[in-house]
Design a protein around this motif. Structure first.
Motif, PDB file in Angstrom:
ATOM      1  N   ARG A 423       0.865  -1.185   0.000  1.00  0.00           N
ATOM      2  CA  ARG A 423       0.000   0.000   0.000  1.00  0.00           C
ATOM      3  C   ARG A 423       0.902   1.235   0.000  1.00  0.00           C
ATOM      4  O   ARG A 423       1.679   1.454   0.935  1.00  0.00           O
ATOM      5  CB  ARG A 423      -0.872  -0.031   1.252  1.00  0.00           C
ATOM      6  CG  ARG A 423      -1.886   1.076   1.347  1.00  0.00           C
ATOM      7  CD  ARG A 423      -3.170   0.725   0.635  1.00  0.00           C
ATOM      8  NE  ARG A 423      -4.175   1.774   0.803  1.00  0.00           N
ATOM      9  CZ  ARG A 423      -5.209   1.937   0.020  1.00  0.00           C
ATOM     10  NH1 ARG A 423      -5.419   1.124  -0.995  1.00  0.00           N
ATOM     11  NH2 ARG A 423      -6.075   2.899   0.223  1.00  0.00           N
ATOM     12  N   VAL A 424       0.838   2.026  -1.051  1.00  0.00           N
ATOM     13  CA  VAL A 424       1.648   3.243  -1.165  1.00  0.00           C
ATOM     14  C   VAL A 424       0.742   4.371  -1.647  1.00  0.00           C
ATOM     15  O   VAL A 424       0.079   4.231  -2.687  1.00  0.00           O
ATOM     16  CB  VAL A 424       2.811   3.053  -2.195  1.00  0.00           C
ATOM     17  CG1 VAL A 424       3.643   4.331  -2.306  1.00  0.00           C
ATOM     18  CG2 VAL A 424       3.682   1.875  -1.830  1.00  0.00           C
ATOM     19  N   ASP A 425       0.713   5.474  -0.893  1.00  0.00           N
ATOM     20  CA  ASP A 425      -0.083   6.644  -1.275  1.00  0.00           C
ATOM     21  C   ASP A 425      -1.517   6.271  -1.657  1.00  0.00           C
ATOM     22  O   ASP A 425      -1.995   6.613  -2.747  1.00  0.00           O
ATOM     23  CB  ASP A 425       0.561   7.389  -2.470  1.00  0.00           C
ATOM     24  CG  ASP A 425       1.909   7.957  -2.097  1.00  0.00           C
ATOM     25  OD1 ASP A 425       2.128   8.174  -0.886  1.00  0.00           O
ATOM     26  OD2 ASP A 425       2.737   8.148  -3.000  1.00  0.00           O
ATOM     27  N   GLU A 426      -2.177   5.545  -0.794  1.00  0.00           N
ATOM     28  CA  GLU A 426      -3.584   5.166  -1.002  1.00  0.00           C
ATOM     29  C   GLU A 426      -3.838   4.312  -2.241  1.00  0.00           C
ATOM     30  O   GLU A 426      -4.946   4.286  -2.785  1.00  0.00           O
ATOM     31  CB  GLU A 426      -4.474   6.414  -1.026  1.00  0.00           C
ATOM     32  CG  GLU A 426      -4.243   7.274   0.212  1.00  0.00           C
ATOM     33  CD  GLU A 426      -5.376   8.202   0.531  1.00  0.00           C
ATOM     34  OE1 GLU A 426      -6.122   8.546  -0.381  1.00  0.00           O
ATOM     35  OE2 GLU A 426      -5.488   8.558   1.709  1.00  0.00           O
ATOM     36  N   GLN A 427      -2.778   3.677  -2.708  1.00  0.00           N
ATOM     37  CA  GLN A 427      -2.925   2.742  -3.834  1.00  0.00           C
ATOM     38  C   GLN A 427      -2.338   1.398  -3.425  1.00  0.00           C
ATOM     39  O   GLN A 427      -1.358   1.349  -2.690  1.00  0.00           O
ATOM     40  CB  GLN A 427      -2.102   3.231  -5.049  1.00  0.00           C
ATOM     41  CG  GLN A 427      -2.459   4.580  -5.582  1.00  0.00           C
ATOM     42  CD  GLN A 427      -3.391   4.478  -6.775  1.00  0.00           C
ATOM     43  OE1 GLN A 427      -3.305   3.540  -7.550  1.00  0.00           O
ATOM     44  NE2 GLN A 427      -4.284   5.434  -6.920  1.00  0.00           N
TER      45      GLN A 427
END
Ligand SMILES: Cc1cc2nc3c(=O)[nH]c(=O)nc-3n(C[C@H](O)[C@H](O)[C@H](O)COP(=O)(O)OP(=O)(O)OC[C@H]3O[C@@H](n4cnc5c(N)ncnc54)[C@H](O)[C@@H]3O)c2cc1C
Ligand SMILES: C[S@@+](CC[C@H](N)C(=O)[O-])C[C@H]1O[C@@H](n2cnc3c(N)ncnc32)[C@H](O)[C@@H]1O
Length: 652
Positions: A423-427
């Protein structure tokens, strides 16, 4: 169980009335006009449909589906008024559905609704007791029929209704549809501002609706009817869901999702999301869809039911109806056939089980057949009779997958194996080592037992079970087989010159090469099904060493229900609800620690043809604020959190 169909009488004008309730389905003078006035106008639907924006939905609830006329009028108005991206959900409860022939005869009364009634008639099948979901206009209009008694069915519904149509025959003829108990359910499913329209102005109905939380108003009626009523819910919205089964609060403004795996579960998930306007990227490690469990030449719509109404049994009836309606769009004879499925009463225990099933389910779903009847049905000699499922049959699963994937909102990326998720920057990023394969705010893991490779879902108790089918070249005499026949195994009528014979269960092997031992065990299953068929196929002369077949893995959970829904963080879950170990009845008001945007659809075991297509609708409903397509206890029975919950409680 007797058929649950409505018993109709017809008057000289060809209008139906109910023999059971001695009442009319709609006004004899002005049926359409009254429906439009009482239900559509009094719920202000022309204005409310027009005010929807793209991506929004309106949910109508109805007591008494009857001839579907109200539904068709609402659908027609929705098409006329609502913007293209808006959606209509229509949930209606019906104890005695019309037979298809009666429905056709009734709907012929309304030529102005023909464009809609033809579609309803085309999809009107597999409507057995339970939750039956039907999709129209490529999923823009969703009908969920709750087949059963309103008082029993409504408590199982998880939905938020925007407008109610109360249409369950006159209170004097059918007081059961107008009780405080039923109105309490309407209130439970309503929110402030939910509206209601009904053709009756009876005093006790009005008082009971006010008592339930609706502000009621008498308004002039049409024609002979002096007054009718409309109302607005002014009570408070109730939320009784336990936090671990509540819907995650995240609102997905960017409707973009990754689906990992292009088997039946992944294809169904992609289809249900794409129909709701999502952009879906499917990652599949092979060069085509349906290369693993979903890749057999023929799978059987085999309903393993329980007379006790277990969650699994109800999921099977609901899923069967949904799959069955989907199949109508495939090429019959080549990709599927509704030749029926005969389950033989191969021993005394099975015969007793079947007798209980015959008493518990309507004959539209299953009928007991004596041996001679069964032989006539199957076209071959048999050792016993059994239960016949006339609407079931076989399917070529890859064709069903291809149909589900056929949507402009779905992009398929082959030869892409996701090895990790981050999960990175809401993705969510799907990674293969350092390589970024794709990213989206939502990911649905549909990778059968390979789900365990992702650390986010490694806690789920999934197991692989090897299975092998044998391909039997058809002979002139085996072509007589005219229905699927099952005992411990199954054999299907000819498809492209071959019969599929299945299937072995091997808990110990991880190998994907077909084995002669399992071919031999499949031949033994065939012998149990019919020695006549063995002879017709000359199967006793076959050498297992040189037989053709296919191996894949089923993926099962300990309770045999699939795993469908949002995923929580296992460690945080154990901490948040640790108190359950001491007192299992506690419901702490701690929100569930969801892994935002992460969902799973797996564990379809040996009945994926029946459960996987509907599972896509369930995932889509969890992701939005839509009515669930199955009873809430069935959705909870399939919920990924159930295992962590049981584990916590067991610790106590
Ligand atoms: C021998 C046998 C006979 C059966 N007979 C019947 C029957 O008669 N009737 C019936 O209803 N059911 C039957 N089943 C069960 C049914 O086939 C399954 O329940 C169903 O196919 C499961 O679909 P799925 O999408 O969950 O799994 P699969 O079809 O296995 O799909 C999983 C997909 O995910 C992909 N994948 C996995 N990991 C990754 C990753 N990390 N990255 C990218 N892609 C990945 C795989 O390549 C695969 O395509 C049978 C199963 C077997 C094995
Ligand atoms: C007046 S008709 C509905 C007309 C319908 N809305 C239409 O558009 O044709 C009432 C319906 O309620 C159903 N019904 C009656 N009692 C019921 C109950 N207890 N639970 C569920 N449905 C019931 C009847 O079978 C009937 O189809």
């Amino acid at each position: 169980m007797a058929d649950q169909y409505a018993q109709l009488d017809w008057d000289e004008q060809g209008q139906p009335s109910s023999r059971q309730y001695d009442d009319v389905y709609f006004s004899r003078e002005n049926g359409l006009e009254e429906t439009r006035y009482v239900f559509l106008d009094n719920n202000e639907l022309p204005r409310r449909f027009a005010a929807l924006s793209s991506g929004e939905q309106l949910v109508i609830g109805e007591t008494g589906f009857g001839t579907g006329m109200n539904f068709l009028c609402a659908w027609q108005l929705f098409v006329q008024q609502a913007p293209a991206g808006a959606r209509l959900h229509y949930v209606s409860v019906e104890k005695h559905p019309l037979s298809a022939a009666d429905l056709q005869r009734t709907l012929a009364l309304w030529p102005s609704l023909q464009a809609y009634s033809q579609q309803l008639l085309g999809a009107y099948r597999g409507l057995n007791p339970g939750f039956q979901r039907l999709l129209f206009d490529d999923g823009r209009v969703v009908l969920t029929l709750l087949i059963g008694d309103a008082v029993a069915m409504l408590p199982q519904l998880d939905a938020r209704i925007d407008a109610w149509f109360l249409d369950g025959f006159a209170p004097s003829k059918n007081p059961e549809m107008w009780t405080p108990e039923l109105f309490a359910q309407l209130a439970r499913l309503s929110a402030p501002g939910t509206t209601l329209g009904t053709f009756t102005a009876t005093g006790y109905v009005r008082r009971a609706l006010i008592e339930a939380g609706f502000a009621m108003k008498r308004v002039p009626g049409l024609g002979k009817k002096w007054e009718v009523m409309c109302g607005t819910f002014t009570g408070t919205a109730s939320s009784q869901a336990k936090p671990w089964f509540a819907r995650p609060a995240d609102r997905h403004t960017q409707r973009s999702a990754l689906v990992i795996g292009a088997g039946l579960a992944g294809c169904a998930t992609a289809a249900s999301l794409a129909k709701r306007g999502w952009q879906v990227t499917v990652l599949e490690r092979h060069g085509a869809a349906a290369q693993e469990a979903s890749g057999n030449p023929q799978g059987v719509l085999y309903l393993k039911l329980s007379a006790h109404g277990t969650a699994l049994s109800r999921l099977i009836v609901d899923g069967f109806g949904y799959t069955r309606r989907l199949l109508e769009r495939l090429h019959k004879g080549q990709d599927w056939d509704d030749c029926g499925v005969l389950q033989l009463a191969f021993d005394e225990r099975e015969a007793q089980r079947q007798a209980k099933l015959a008493a518990a389910f309507p004959t539209t779903l299953l009928t007991p057949l004596e041996r001679s009847q069964a032989e006539r049905q199957a076209g071959i000699a048999l050792a016993s009779g059994g239960l016949f499922y006339p609407d079931a049959g076989w399917v070529h699963p890859p064709a069903l997958c291809a149909q589900l994937l056929d949507h402009p909102g779905i992009r398929l990326h082959y030869h892409q194996e996701a090895l990790g998720l981050k999960r990175v920057d809401e993705q969510w990023q799907a990674l293969n080592g350092d390589q970024l394969l794709a990213a989206a705010p939502v990911v649905v893991i549909c990778s059968a037992a390979d789900t365990l490779r992702f650390e986010q879902s490694a806690h789920l108790p999934l197991k692989r079970i090897r299975g092998q089918i044998s391909r039997l070249p058809a002979s002139q005499r085996s072509a007589a087989l005219s229905t699927v026949v099952c005992a411990e195994g199954y054999v299907a009528p000819v498809r492209q010159g071959e019969h599929t014979l299945g299937a072995s269960f091997n808990f110990d092997s991880d190998d994907l090469t077909p084995s002669s031992v399992e071919h031999a065990s499949n031949l033994h299953l065939l012998q149990e099904i019919s020695s006549d068929l063995v002879e017709r196929l000359e199967a006793d002369k076959l050498d297992p060493e040189s037989m053709q077949g296919r191996v894949a893995f089923r993926c099962t959970s300990p309770d045999y229900l699939p795993i469908i829904g949002p995923l929580a963080d296992a460690e945080q879950f154990a901490q948040a609800y640790a108190v359950l170990a001491r007192d299992a009845r506690q419901v702490p008001s701690i929100p569930c620690p969801w892994q935002e945007g992460l969902y799973i659809n797996s564990g379809h075991g040996s009945r994926g043809l029946i459960t996987a297509p509907l599972s896509g609708e369930l995932i889509a409903a969890w992701l939005g604020s839509e009515p669930l397509p199955v009873p809430s206890d069935v959705a909870e029975g399939c919920h990924p959190n159930r295992f962590m919950l049981r584990q916590l409680i067991r610790k106590g």
